[in-house]
Design a protein around this motif. Structure first.
Motif, mmCIF file in Angstrom:
data_model
loop_
_atom_site.group_PDB
_atom_site.id
_atom_site.type_symbol
_atom_site.label_atom_id
_atom_site.label_comp_id
_atom_site.label_asym_id
_atom_site.label_seq_id
_atom_site.Cartn_x
_atom_site.Cartn_y
_atom_site.Cartn_z
ATOM 1 N N PRO A 48 -79.516 0.421 48.416
ATOM 2 C CA PRO A 48 -80.388 0.823 48.662
ATOM 3 C C PRO A 48 -80.317 0.613 50.311
ATOM 4 O O PRO A 48 -79.847 0.155 51.000
ATOM 5 C CB PRO A 48 -81.188 0.371 48.188
ATOM 6 N N PRO A 49 -80.433 1.706 51.072
ATOM 7 C CA PRO A 49 -80.603 1.366 52.925
ATOM 8 C C PRO A 49 -80.999 -0.104 52.692
ATOM 9 O O PRO A 49 -80.580 -0.736 53.931
ATOM 10 C CB PRO A 49 -81.928 2.188 52.947
ATOM 11 N N LYS A 50 -82.034 -0.797 51.916
ATOM 12 C CA LYS A 50 -82.401 -2.226 52.168
ATOM 13 C C LYS A 50 -82.335 -2.682 51.350
ATOM 14 O O LYS A 50 -83.035 -2.519 50.011
ATOM 15 C CB LYS A 50 -83.865 -2.259 53.246
ATOM 16 N N GLY A 51 -81.997 -3.819 51.071
ATOM 17 C CA GLY A 51 -81.868 -4.597 49.583
ATOM 18 C C GLY A 51 -80.846 -4.708 49.245
ATOM 19 O O GLY A 51 -79.411 -4.432 49.682
ATOM 20 N N SER A 52 -80.874 -5.297 47.980
ATOM 21 C CA SER A 52 -79.543 -5.847 46.981
ATOM 22 C C SER A 52 -80.052 -5.145 46.097
ATOM 23 O O SER A 52 -80.581 -3.442 45.690
ATOM 24 C CB SER A 52 -79.739 -7.296 46.710
ATOM 25 N N LEU A 53 -78.613 -4.574 45.511
ATOM 26 C CA LEU A 53 -78.160 -3.422 44.285
ATOM 27 C C LEU A 53 -78.999 -3.902 42.915
ATOM 28 O O LEU A 53 -78.820 -5.402 42.924
ATOM 29 C CB LEU A 53 -76.438 -3.403 44.302
ATOM 30 N N ARG A 54 -79.412 -2.595 42.606
ATOM 31 C CA ARG A 54 -80.341 -3.052 41.467
ATOM 32 C C ARG A 54 -79.573 -2.602 40.111
ATOM 33 O O ARG A 54 -79.536 -1.382 40.054
ATOM 34 C CB ARG A 54 -81.989 -2.459 41.706
ATOM 35 N N ILE A 55 -79.733 -3.454 38.867
ATOM 36 C CA ILE A 55 -79.148 -2.689 38.230
ATOM 37 C C ILE A 55 -79.736 -2.720 36.923
ATOM 38 O O ILE A 55 -79.946 -3.891 36.872
ATOM 39 C CB ILE A 55 -77.434 -3.137 37.907
ATOM 40 N N LEU A 56 -79.738 -1.598 35.862
ATOM 41 C CA LEU A 56 -80.254 -1.881 35.379
ATOM 42 C C LEU A 56 -79.191 -1.741 33.405
ATOM 43 O O LEU A 56 -78.670 -0.681 33.932
ATOM 44 C CB LEU A 56 -81.364 -0.570 34.342
ATOM 45 N N GLU A 57 -78.904 -2.788 32.404
ATOM 46 C CA GLU A 57 -77.574 -2.473 31.495
ATOM 47 C C GLU A 57 -78.706 -2.348 30.149
ATOM 48 O O GLU A 57 -79.309 -3.287 30.636
ATOM 49 C CB GLU A 57 -77.004 -4.162 31.763
ATOM 50 N N VAL A 58 -78.194 -1.110 30.016
ATOM 51 C CA VAL A 58 -79.070 -0.554 28.452
ATOM 52 C C VAL A 58 -78.119 -1.290 27.596
ATOM 53 O O VAL A 58 -77.146 -0.829 27.792
ATOM 54 C CB VAL A 58 -79.170 0.951 28.615
ATOM 55 N N GLY A 59 -79.325 -1.823 26.548
ATOM 56 C CA GLY A 59 -77.577 -2.760 25.636
ATOM 57 C C GLY A 59 -76.987 -3.587 26.101
ATOM 58 O O GLY A 59 -75.593 -3.478 25.870
ATOM 59 N N SER A 130 -74.724 4.594 19.792
ATOM 60 C CA SER A 130 -75.982 3.457 18.351
ATOM 61 C C SER A 130 -76.646 3.376 18.488
ATOM 62 O O SER A 130 -77.708 3.138 17.717
ATOM 63 C CB SER A 130 -75.305 2.186 18.243
ATOM 64 N N VAL A 131 -77.457 4.756 19.143
ATOM 65 C CA VAL A 131 -78.627 5.214 19.288
ATOM 66 C C VAL A 131 -78.768 6.147 18.871
ATOM 67 O O VAL A 131 -78.504 6.551 17.701
ATOM 68 C CB VAL A 131 -79.071 5.400 20.464
ATOM 69 N N ASN A 132 -80.480 6.535 18.415
ATOM 70 C CA ASN A 132 -80.588 7.659 17.502
ATOM 71 C C ASN A 132 -81.303 8.786 18.639
ATOM 72 O O ASN A 132 -80.774 9.303 17.284
ATOM 73 C CB ASN A 132 -82.879 6.920 16.770
ATOM 74 N N ASP A 133 -81.424 8.534 19.369
ATOM 75 C CA ASP A 133 -81.535 9.879 20.073
ATOM 76 C C ASP A 133 -81.107 9.860 22.104
ATOM 77 O O ASP A 133 -81.494 9.013 22.829
ATOM 78 C CB ASP A 133 -82.833 10.131 20.409
ATOM 79 N N THR A 134 -79.552 10.156 22.117
ATOM 80 C CA THR A 134 -79.996 9.825 22.939
ATOM 81 C C THR A 134 -80.044 10.231 24.182
ATOM 82 O O THR A 134 -79.671 10.342 25.135
ATOM 83 C CB THR A 134 -77.749 10.498 22.903
#
Length: 150
Positions: A48-59, A130-134
């Protein structure tokens, strides 16, 4: 699944599976290192323009991707199996170049604990098979991603 739950096998599986994945991750990463490096090499352009990279890791499992994330990233991890957290902490200790936000017990189809427009990148490796609803997982990923500024 019902029979496995009634007989106690499902609970056993949920406890043993994370250990298997944690052990398997090292062998898998050795073989996939070049491919993963290539896959994640462009993450820095999503800062982002300011701050650190925020990553969401699903599974997130045991955190097999952490070594490939840029220094200083803020990581939120989700997995429907709470027993992964023990092994996730071990991987976090080996990857102190990252900032760990939280571990959320949730399926990819239900990320309600993650705010709308709150992350820069959503990572789903070895998960969508491996998810039920891609489509629902992809809808949730889109919901939590911050809008791209032009």
């Amino acid at each position: 699944m019902y029979i496995a739950e009634v007989t106690g096998l499902l609970s056993f599986y949920k406890r043993v599976f994370p250990l298997f994945i944690y052990t398997f991750t090292y062998k898998y990463n050795d073989k996939m290192n070049d491919s993963k490096r290539e896959l994640f090499r462009n993450l820095e352009k999503f800062y982002p323009p300011k701050g650190s990279l925020r990553i969401l890791e699903v599974g997130c499992g045991s955190g097999a991707n952490f070594e490939h994330y840029p220094t200083g990233c803020k990581i939120t991890c989700t997995d429907p199996n709470p027993h992964f957290q023990k092994y996730l902490k071990k991987t976090m200790a080996k990857n102190d170049h990252l900032v760990y936000d939280s571990f959320i017990v949730a399926s990819g189809e239900n990320l309600k604990a993650v705010e709308d427009n709150s992350v820069d990148v959503v990572v789903c490796t070895l998960v969508l098979c491996s998810v039920n609803d891609t489509p629902k997982v992809l809808q949730e990923a889109k919901r939590v991603l911050r809008p791209v500024s032009s």
